[in-house]
Design an enzyme around this catalytic site. Structure first.
Site, PDB file in Angstrom:
ATOM      1  N   GLU A  78      -2.653  -8.900   2.925  1.00 43.19           N
ATOM      2  CA  GLU A  78      -3.069  -9.425   4.234  1.00 43.19           C
ATOM      3  C   GLU A  78      -4.576  -9.315   4.443  1.00 43.19           C
ATOM      4  O   GLU A  78      -5.106  -9.908   5.388  1.00 43.19           O
ATOM      5  CB  GLU A  78      -2.300  -8.714   5.359  1.00 43.19           C
ATOM      6  CG  GLU A  78      -2.786  -7.335   5.731  1.00 43.19           C
ATOM      7  CD  GLU A  78      -2.320  -6.230   4.788  1.00 43.19           C
ATOM      8  OE1 GLU A  78      -2.516  -5.049   5.141  1.00 43.19           O
ATOM      9  OE2 GLU A  78      -1.774  -6.541   3.704  1.00 43.19           O
ATOM     10  N   CYS A  90       0.838  -1.196   0.000  1.00 44.26           N
ATOM     11  CA  CYS A  90       0.000   0.000   0.000  1.00 44.26           C
ATOM     12  C   CYS A  90       0.879   1.255   0.000  1.00 44.26           C
ATOM     13  O   CYS A  90       1.660   1.448  -0.920  1.00 44.26           O
ATOM     14  CB  CYS A  90      -0.994  -0.025   1.156  1.00 44.26           C
ATOM     15  SG  CYS A  90      -2.357   1.169   0.927  1.00 44.26           S
ATOM     16  N   HIS A 142      -3.782  -4.683  -0.468  1.00 48.02           N
ATOM     17  CA  HIS A 142      -3.402  -5.288   0.817  1.00 48.02           C
ATOM     18  C   HIS A 142      -3.501  -6.812   0.713  1.00 48.02           C
ATOM     19  O   HIS A 142      -4.601  -7.372   0.836  1.00 48.02           O
ATOM     20  CB  HIS A 142      -4.335  -4.807   1.928  1.00 48.02           C
ATOM     21  CG  HIS A 142      -4.103  -3.400   2.367  1.00 48.02           C
ATOM     22  ND1 HIS A 142      -3.181  -3.067   3.330  1.00 48.02           N
ATOM     23  CD2 HIS A 142      -4.653  -2.236   1.948  1.00 48.02           C
ATOM     24  CE1 HIS A 142      -3.184  -1.758   3.512  1.00 48.02           C
ATOM     25  NE2 HIS A 142      -4.071  -1.231   2.674  1.00 48.02           N
TER      26      HIS A 142
END
EC number: 4.3.2.10
Length: 215
Positions: A197, A83, A195
């Site tokens: 994650e 990001c 992202h």
């Protein structure tokens, strides 16, 4: 075989705990730290980032993070930005009329997306180049984005005499008709605008792909 060691760089920005947990699930032995020596010695360095470009660069410089990144890359040691942790790798960012110098690992400007609806928030497909290692097995998957700014023009020149295996691989995405860089694979330096994650199974596989490249 021991798990590859990964440092999640703690410079006051990013979803640090979620980044640590995601890297652990990807098979890494993870340390959250801002210590230069520990960050230099790890097999991989993860640079997270959320919020304003200027604030992230201020926090990064406070711990000499830009030097850590540059020194690792000069030695061919892997770095992954996520990001705003990707955005700060470029030359500069412009937000609300404020121009901030970045790490300068890639040429390019981070600027506001030119789309009808901003921020870009949600799941998006990406256009993955051939030869990717980061997206191996997940080329057609969707990933989760949350951002208002991005790099809309890739300006790094390539050399016809450079082998294809050493050329930067740029993944693109589109939001509201505006194309922007979604990921880059450039030797030891990789980054994603989205992202991983937060991107479910696809994001988890991308992180596993990166961790497996460290061993």
């Amino acid at each position: 075989m021991s798990a590859p060691s990964v440092v999640v760089l703690d410079y006051g920005s990013g979803n640090l705990r979620s980044a640590v947990r995601a890297m652990e699930r990807a098979g890494a032995a993870v340390t959250l730290t801002s210590d230069l020596d520990t960050a230099m010695e790890a097999d991989g360095l993860l640079v997270p980032g959320v919020g304003a470009y200027e604030a992230c660069m201020r926090g990064l410089r406070a711990i000499r993070g830009e030097r850590i990144i540059a020194r690792r890359l000069s030695g061919g040691r892997p770095v992954l930005g996520i990001c705003v942790g990707m955005q700060i790798l470029f030359e500069k960012g412009i937000e609300h009329g404020v121009e901030t110098e970045g790490c300068g690992e890639w040429p390019g400007v981070v600027e506001r997306l030119q789309a009808p609806i901003v921020p870009h928030m949600g799941w998006n497909t990406v256009a993955v180049p051939s030869g990717t290692r980061l997206f191996a097995g997940i080329e057609d998957e969707r990933f989760y984005f949350v951002h208002s700014y991005g790099v809309r023009d890739w300006t790094l020149a390539t050399n016809d005499r450079t082998p294809d295996s050493h050329q930067p691989l740029v993944t693109w995405a589109d939001h509201g008709g505006d194309r922007f860089v979604a990921a880059v694979e450039n030797g030891p330096l990789c980054a994603t605008q989205f992202h991983p994650e937060k991107s479910g199974d696809a994001g988890a596989q991308l992180l596993r792909n990166w961790v497996s490249s460290l061993s």
